[in-house]
Enzyme design. Structure first.
Site: not given
Length: 371
Positions: A128, A85, A158, A61-63
């Site tokens: 990161h 995220g 993470d 799906a292309d948001l």
């Protein structure tokens, strides 16, 4: 069927801690649909999957389009959990922020996984794993004396500070929903979670049992009886004999029981102990020491590679690391006696079909744009 059987999760594709959280929820029995860009979804169907995305169907799906947003809204309306995220504000710009989603589904648990959190002066800044643990004292604390800090792979920021806390938040919100009947936003930030993992270290510092100089404390390689030592073959053993009875067993094993040694907790003479231990441990190979200590109370174990780990009797018996068809993957955790989970990394697990999963959710292909 795992303990989360019946829970529906829509996962907005991301990297690192988000996919691992979705993987854990899927392992625990939740029905997870991964929402990704159309090109990425097609690549996944062709077998080119990103990290930790096996075992759950992917919907493209292309948001940025109304059609893609409509497909996402259909999933959100049928879901128990939304997991995303993106940087703060991205979902809102797509018309899929918490307020819009709660209008569709008041019982939704809306889980947001970021590095810096949804608020604060750095909320929108890139980063990161090692960046997040740089600002809360965690990275500074990891390393040897007089040397630079050592990034602990990406386990601490993470996956420890991120994945485990967003999963904790999701499960807690699901429990609370049983009473209130309402969903809520879970704001999981790696800078927060990894700071909380430092709780014992911060407590030790406050009571004078820890210093800011890394490599000088009892759990950071400062103590000679809590460290990694090289053996005769260049491999290593881990030594973690903190308690006096374990320390005594270690001295017995290395042949130093009764030797003229400084007291275990005499920090000024830790270098003396370290030199003696290193000298003795270099006289045998890693596996010879493993044989010496076996199942003793000395808290000494061989440091194994990932390849070796799968063959260790205990690791093998529990399935902590599994080798199948030439592949290695971690086994399930935690374990449940009545409702065992599944291992989505297992090549025999397969992937639930998208159409079948949509039907399970009460949706059809037309509703999501996938006839």
């Amino acid at each position: 069927m795992g303990p989360l059987h019946g829970i529906r999760v829509v996962e907005f594709a991301g990297i690192g801690p988000g996919p691992m959280a979705a993987m854990l929820l899927s392992d625990l029995g939740a029905s997870v649909i991964r929402l990704d860009r159309p090109a990425a979804a097609e690549a996944a169907r062709q077998g080119a999957r990103p990290h930790m995305s096996a075992g759950r169907p992917v919907l493209g799906a292309d948001l940025k389009t109304e059609e893609g947003q409509a497909a996402a809204r259909d999933l959100v309306a049928a879901a128990d959990v939304l997991l995303e995220g993106f940087r703060p504000g991205v979902m809102e710009r797509r018309g899929l922020g918490p307020d819009a989603c709660f209008d569709l589904n008041p019982r939704l648990v809306y889980a947001r996984m970021t590095g810096w959190g949804q608020e604060g002066p750095m909320a929108g800044v890139a980063g990161h794993d090692m960046n997040y643990i740089s600002l809360n004292g965690a990275l500074h604390s990891i390393g040897r004396r007089g040397e630079a800090p050592v990034p602990p792979v990406n386990l601490l920021g993470d996956f420890g500070g991120g994945t485990m806390f967003v999963v904790t938040g999701i499960l807690s919100a699901l429990v609370e929903r049983q009473t209130s009947g309402r969903g809520q936003v879970v704001d999981a930030a790696m800078v927060d979670g990894s700071a909380l993992l430092m709780s014992m270290v911060y407590e030790d510092r406050e009571r004078g049992a820890w210093t800011d100089e890394r490599g000088t404390n009892y759990l950071d390689t400062g103590a000679p009886w809590y460290d990694v030592y090289e053996c005769a073959d260049g491999r290593h053993v881990s030594v973690g004999c903190i308690e006096p009875q374990f320390y005594a067993a270690f001295l017995e094993g290395v042949g130093l029981a009764g030797a003229d040694l400084p007291d275990q907790w005499d920090q000024e003479n830790w270098p003396v102990l370290r030199e003696r231990f290193a000298e003795v441990l270099r006289t045998r190979t890693r596996d010879e020491w493993a044989e010496v200590f076996g199942r003793s109370e000395a808290c000494v174990q061989p440091v194994l590679s990932m390849d070796e780990a799968a063959e260790h009797p205990h690791v093998h018996a529990r399935g902590s690391v599994v080798r199948k068809d030439g592949r290695l993957y971690p086994g399930p955790a935690p374990r449940f006696d009545r409702t065992p989970g599944r291992v989505t990394r297992d090549p025999d697990f397969g992937e639930p079909g998208l159409e079948a999963t949509l039907a399970e959710w009460g949706l059809d292909g037309t509703a999501t744009g996938h006839e």
